[in-house]
Design a protein around this motif. Structure first.
Motif, mmCIF file in Angstrom:
data_model
loop_
_atom_site.group_PDB
_atom_site.id
_atom_site.type_symbol
_atom_site.label_atom_id
_atom_site.label_comp_id
_atom_site.label_asym_id
_atom_site.label_seq_id
_atom_site.Cartn_x
_atom_site.Cartn_y
_atom_site.Cartn_z
ATOM 1 N N ALA A 82 -0.362 18.929 -2.314
ATOM 2 C CA ALA A 82 -0.665 18.287 -1.043
ATOM 3 C C ALA A 82 -2.138 17.903 -0.954
ATOM 4 O O ALA A 82 -3.016 18.617 -1.431
ATOM 5 N N ASN A 83 -2.357 16.773 -0.311
ATOM 6 C CA ASN A 83 -3.697 16.242 -0.058
ATOM 7 C C ASN A 83 -4.195 16.811 1.265
ATOM 8 O O ASN A 83 -3.571 16.556 2.291
ATOM 9 N N PRO A 84 -5.267 17.567 1.350
ATOM 10 C CA PRO A 84 -6.274 17.790 0.314
ATOM 11 C C PRO A 84 -6.297 19.210 -0.259
ATOM 12 O O PRO A 84 -7.127 19.475 -1.110
ATOM 13 N N HIS A 121 4.802 6.704 -3.683
ATOM 14 C CA HIS A 121 3.472 6.711 -4.293
ATOM 15 C C HIS A 121 2.499 5.846 -3.534
ATOM 16 O O HIS A 121 2.866 4.759 -3.084
ATOM 17 N N SER A 122 1.263 6.311 -3.480
ATOM 18 C CA SER A 122 0.160 5.379 -3.311
ATOM 19 C C SER A 122 -0.182 4.958 -4.736
ATOM 20 O O SER A 122 -0.803 5.727 -5.481
ATOM 21 N N ALA A 123 0.241 3.750 -5.124
ATOM 22 C CA ALA A 123 -0.032 3.251 -6.489
ATOM 23 C C ALA A 123 -1.489 2.860 -6.644
ATOM 24 O O ALA A 123 -1.956 2.545 -7.745
ATOM 25 N N THR A 124 -2.218 2.881 -5.519
ATOM 26 C CA THR A 124 -3.669 2.687 -5.513
ATOM 27 C C THR A 124 -4.359 3.715 -6.418
ATOM 28 O O THR A 124 -5.461 3.480 -6.901
ATOM 29 N N LYS A 125 -3.696 4.866 -6.590
ATOM 30 C CA LYS A 125 -4.334 6.024 -7.217
ATOM 31 C C LYS A 125 -4.051 6.060 -8.717
ATOM 32 O O LYS A 125 -4.469 5.158 -9.416
ATOM 33 N N TYR A 126 -3.331 7.071 -9.208
ATOM 34 C CA TYR A 126 -3.188 7.224 -10.667
ATOM 35 C C TYR A 126 -2.401 6.082 -11.314
ATOM 36 O O TYR A 126 -2.662 5.743 -12.466
ATOM 37 N N LEU A 134 -0.454 17.186 5.128
ATOM 38 C CA LEU A 134 -0.143 15.809 4.753
ATOM 39 C C LEU A 134 -1.442 15.026 4.658
ATOM 40 O O LEU A 134 -2.417 15.349 5.346
ATOM 41 N N TYR A 135 -1.445 13.975 3.868
ATOM 42 C CA TYR A 135 -2.566 13.025 3.859
ATOM 43 C C TYR A 135 -2.819 12.561 5.309
ATOM 44 O O TYR A 135 -1.867 12.364 6.070
ATOM 45 N N GLY A 136 -4.082 12.363 5.679
ATOM 46 C CA GLY A 136 -4.462 12.098 7.071
ATOM 47 C C GLY A 136 -3.730 10.944 7.731
ATOM 48 O O GLY A 136 -3.278 11.061 8.878
ATOM 49 N N SER A 146 0.863 -1.189 0.000
ATOM 50 C CA SER A 146 0.000 0.000 0.000
ATOM 51 C C SER A 146 0.896 1.234 0.000
ATOM 52 O O SER A 146 2.121 1.119 0.215
ATOM 53 N N GLY A 147 0.281 2.384 -0.196
ATOM 54 C CA GLY A 147 1.044 3.628 -0.079
ATOM 55 C C GLY A 147 1.577 3.792 1.335
ATOM 56 O O GLY A 147 2.732 4.182 1.542
ATOM 57 N N MET A 148 0.729 3.482 2.340
ATOM 58 C CA MET A 148 1.192 3.580 3.724
ATOM 59 C C MET A 148 2.328 2.601 3.981
ATOM 60 O O MET A 148 3.224 2.869 4.795
ATOM 61 N N GLY A 149 2.312 1.454 3.290
ATOM 62 C CA GLY A 149 3.417 0.491 3.398
ATOM 63 C C GLY A 149 4.717 1.105 2.889
ATOM 64 O O GLY A 149 5.783 0.928 3.499
ATOM 65 N N MET A 186 -13.524 12.727 6.710
ATOM 66 C CA MET A 186 -13.114 11.469 6.073
ATOM 67 C C MET A 186 -11.585 11.347 6.062
ATOM 68 O O MET A 186 -10.999 10.990 7.069
ATOM 69 N N THR A 187 -10.947 11.673 4.937
ATOM 70 C CA THR A 187 -9.499 11.395 4.814
ATOM 71 C C THR A 187 -8.639 12.113 5.850
ATOM 72 O O THR A 187 -7.547 11.668 6.161
ATOM 73 N N HIS A 188 -9.106 13.250 6.359
ATOM 74 C CA HIS A 188 -8.300 14.016 7.309
ATOM 75 C C HIS A 188 -8.963 14.104 8.683
ATOM 76 O O HIS A 188 -8.686 15.019 9.467
ATOM 77 N N VAL A 204 -13.844 7.970 -0.735
ATOM 78 C CA VAL A 204 -12.449 8.385 -0.626
ATOM 79 C C VAL A 204 -11.657 7.664 -1.711
ATOM 80 O O VAL A 204 -12.216 6.906 -2.502
ATOM 81 N N SER A 205 -10.357 7.910 -1.715
ATOM 82 C CA SER A 205 -9.415 7.504 -2.759
ATOM 83 C C SER A 205 -9.525 8.467 -3.932
ATOM 84 O O SER A 205 -10.352 9.411 -3.905
ATOM 85 N N LEU A 206 -8.692 8.283 -4.926
ATOM 86 C CA LEU A 206 -8.587 9.253 -6.017
ATOM 87 C C LEU A 206 -7.858 8.609 -7.188
ATOM 88 O O LEU A 206 -7.282 7.532 -7.059
ATOM 89 N N VAL A 235 -14.222 20.585 0.315
ATOM 90 C CA VAL A 235 -14.712 19.385 -0.371
ATOM 91 C C VAL A 235 -13.670 19.031 -1.426
ATOM 92 O O VAL A 235 -13.114 19.926 -2.070
ATOM 93 N N ARG A 236 -13.391 17.743 -1.590
ATOM 94 C CA ARG A 236 -12.352 17.333 -2.539
ATOM 95 C C ARG A 236 -12.937 16.486 -3.661
ATOM 96 O O ARG A 236 -13.659 15.536 -3.422
ATOM 97 N N LEU A 237 -12.605 16.874 -4.871
ATOM 98 C CA LEU A 237 -13.063 16.153 -6.064
ATOM 99 C C LEU A 237 -11.872 15.487 -6.730
ATOM 100 O O LEU A 237 -10.860 16.147 -6.974
ATOM 101 N N VAL A 277 9.579 12.864 -1.180
ATOM 102 C CA VAL A 277 8.391 13.505 -1.751
ATOM 103 C C VAL A 277 7.326 12.451 -2.047
ATOM 104 O O VAL A 277 7.601 11.454 -2.721
ATOM 105 N N ASP A 278 6.125 12.682 -1.540
ATOM 106 C CA ASP A 278 4.979 11.853 -1.907
ATOM 107 C C ASP A 278 4.389 12.446 -3.190
ATOM 108 O O ASP A 278 3.804 13.528 -3.175
ATOM 109 N N ASN A 279 4.558 11.715 -4.290
ATOM 110 C CA ASN A 279 4.193 12.218 -5.631
ATOM 111 C C ASN A 279 2.862 11.623 -6.113
ATOM 112 O O ASN A 279 2.593 11.582 -7.310
#
Ligand code: 3LM
Length: 400
Positions: free
Chosen positions: A161-163, A208-213, A114-116, A89-92, A355-357, A340-342, A375-377, A186-188
Motif C-alpha cells: 500500500a501507498n505509502p 495500475h497507474s501505468a505512469t509508474k513502473y 490507500l493512495y491519497g 491515467s491510473g485515476m482514470g 504531498m501524496t496523502h 511525487v510519483s514513483l 518519508v517515501r523513497l 487490487v491496485d498493483n
C-alpha cells in the motif's frame, strides 16, 4: 511466422513480443503508431454492424485503437488476465472501473491505506452518488468477515500500500470476499505484474497507474485495468466510453510498450537497490523505522516472501526527529529528487502527509496508519552507492 513455443514463454519475452508479428505490419520490428481518431467503414452496413457489436473492429479511438489494443493485450498477458483496458491515467482506470461496477446503495470495503487521490475519490466522489465506503484493516483478512454484508459489492486494496508498505494477503481476502459474491479489485501499481499477479491469487480485477513502473521513465501519465473479458468490455463501453472518457493516447501506448520491454530488467534493479537502501537505512542512528517488505523486521515479511517475487523499489521510513527532521533531511539531498510519483529511473523522495496523502485530514491520516513524519523513497536505477552517499549526507551520517 509467429514464434510458437511448446512451453509457456517467460515474462521478459512476453513483455517484448506478446501479440505482435512484424510480418503483419510491413515487417516493421516496432509496432506501428496509429494516431487515427476514427476508422473508415467499408460500407454503411458494416459500420452499423460494428456499432451493434455484431462484428469486431475499431470504430473510434475513445473506444479502442490498434496501438493501444496491442498494449492492452500485453499488460493483460503479463497479469494472466483474459483482457485489459488502458486509460488516460491510473485515476482514470480506478474511476472508470468503479463507476461501471457500482450503483447507488452498494458498499465498497477498502483497506485502511490507500493512495491519497483514490481515498479522496471514494470519500468525495463515490459517496456523493449513494455508495457507502467502509475502511477495514484487511491486513488481518478475518476483519473482513465481520464487515462484509449483502450490500458489499467490492473489496478494494493496494499491496504493497501507498505509502506505508502494508501488504494484503490477496488469496485469503479473495476467498472470503467470494464467499459473499463480492468482487476483489487490487491496485498493483507498487508491485507491477513482475512481482505480484493478483488475478492468479484469486482477485477479479487488477489496476495500475501505468505512469509508474510499467512506463518506467517518468514521461507519461497512464493507467490500466485487467480482468475477465466480458467485464473489461463493460468497463470500456460504460466507464471509459460514456462516463469518464479517460482514454489512453496512442503515443503514450507506444511509450508504455517501450517501458515494458525493460520491465523485468528495471524491476530486478529496483529490488536489488531497494533492499540495499532499506538495510542501510535501518542501520542508521536517527532512523526510527524502515518499512520495506524485504526486511525481516517488516511485520508481513513472511507474506511478502510468499506472495511477491521480489520486494520492489519502494521504501518508507521515519526519523526520530519526526516531521521537521524528515523535511530538513529531504532539503539536504543533492542527487535524489524531491518529487511525487514513483517507479522512474531517477530516485524520488516525497513526504506523504504534505504531498501524496494531503487529501487525508490529519485525523484521517492518524486513523489510517499514515504517520506525519513518514518519508517515501522510490529507489531508482542509479548506482546504489551514490544514493546511499546522498542519503548519508542528508542524514548527517558522513562528513560532507
Ligand atoms: C504518487 N501515485 O506519487 P495516476 N494508484 C496508486 C498510485 O500511487 C497512483 C495512482 C493510483 C502518485 C502520483 S501524487 C499527486 C502523484 C497506488 C499515483 C494514480 O492517475 O496515473 O497518477 O495514478 O504516489
Amino acid at each position: 511466422m509467429a514464434f510458437d513455443s511448446t512451453r509457456p514463454l517467460g515474462f521478459a519475452t512476453r513483455a517484448i513480443h506478446h501479440g505482435y508479428n512484424p510480418a503483419d505490419n510491413a515487417n516493421a520490428l516496432t509496432p506501428p503508431l496509429h494516431l487515427s481518431s476514427t476508422f473508415a467503414f467499408p460500407t454503411a452496413e458494416e459500420g452499423g454492424a460494428l456499432f451493434a457489436g455484431e462484428t469486431e473492429g475499431h470504430v473510434y479511438s475513445r473506444i479502442s485503437n490498434p496501438t493501444v489494443a496491442l498494449l492492452e493485450s500485453r499488460i493483460a498477458d503479463l497479469e494472466g488476465a483474459e483482457a485489459g483496458l488502458c486509460t488516460g491515467s491510473g485515476m482514470g482506470a480506478i474511476s472508470a472501473t468503479m463507476w461501471t461496477l457500482l450503483k447507488p446503495g452498494d458498499e465498497i470495503i477498502t483497506d485502511q491505506t490507500l493512495y491519497g487521490c483514490t481515498f479522496a475519490f471514494m470519500r468525495d466522489g463515490l459517496s456523493r452518488f449513494g455508495i457507502t465506503i467502509t475502511h477495514v484493516d484487511v491486513r488481518d483478512p478475518e476483519n473482513l468477515r465481520g464487515a462484509i454484508s449483502d450490500k458489499t459489492r467490492i473489496v478494494y486494496f493496494e499491496s504493497p500500500a501507498n505509502p506505508n508498505m502494508r501488504l494484503v494477503d490477496i488469496r485469503a481476502v479473495s476467498s472470503i470476499a467470494h464467499e459473499h459474491d463480492t468482487l476483489v479489485v487490487v491496485d498493483n501499481t507498487y508491485a507491477s505484474p513482475m512481482l505480484t499477479r493478483p488475478l492468479t491469487l484469486g482477485a477479479d480485477f487488477v489496476l495500475h497507474s501505468a505512469t509508474k513502473y510499467l512506463g518506467g521513465h517518468g514521461d507519461l501519465v497512464a493507467g490500466a485495468v485487467c480482468g475477465r473479458a466480458d467485464a473489461i468490455h463493460e468497463i470500456r463501453m460504460v466507464g471509459v466510453k460514456d462516463m469518464t472518457g479517460s482514454v489512453m493516447a496512442p503515443f503514450n501506448a507506444m511509450l508504455v510498450m517501450r517501458g515494458l520491454k525493460t520491465l523485468q530488467l528495471r524491476m530486478a534493479r529496483h529490488c536489488e537497490s531497494g533492499m540495499k537502501v532499506a538495510e542501510w537505512l535501518e542501520a542508521q542512528p536517527g532512523v526510527s523505522v524502515v518499512h520495506y517488505p524485504g526486511l525481516v523486521s517488516h511485520p508481513q515479511h513472511e507474506l511478502a516472501k510468499r506472495q511477491m517475487d521480489g520486494f520492489g523499489g519502494m521504501v518508507a521510513f521515519e526519523l526520530e526527529g519526526g516531521y521537521e527532521a524528515g523535511l530538513a533531511m529531504m532539503n539536504r539531498l543533492r542527487l535524489i529528487r524531491r518529487a511525487v510519483s514513483l517507479g522512474d529511473a531517477e530516485t524520488l523522495i516525497q513526504h506523504p502527509a504534505s504531498m501524496t496523502h494531503s487529501t487525508y485530514s490529519p485525523d484521517e491520516r492518524r486513523a489510517h496508519g499514515i504517520s506525519e513524519g513518514l518519508v517515501r523513497l522510490s529507489v531508482g536505477l542509479e548506482d546504489v552507492t551514490d544514493l546511499i552517499e546522498d542519503l548519508a549526507g542528508a542524514l548527517g551520517t558522513n562528513d560532507r
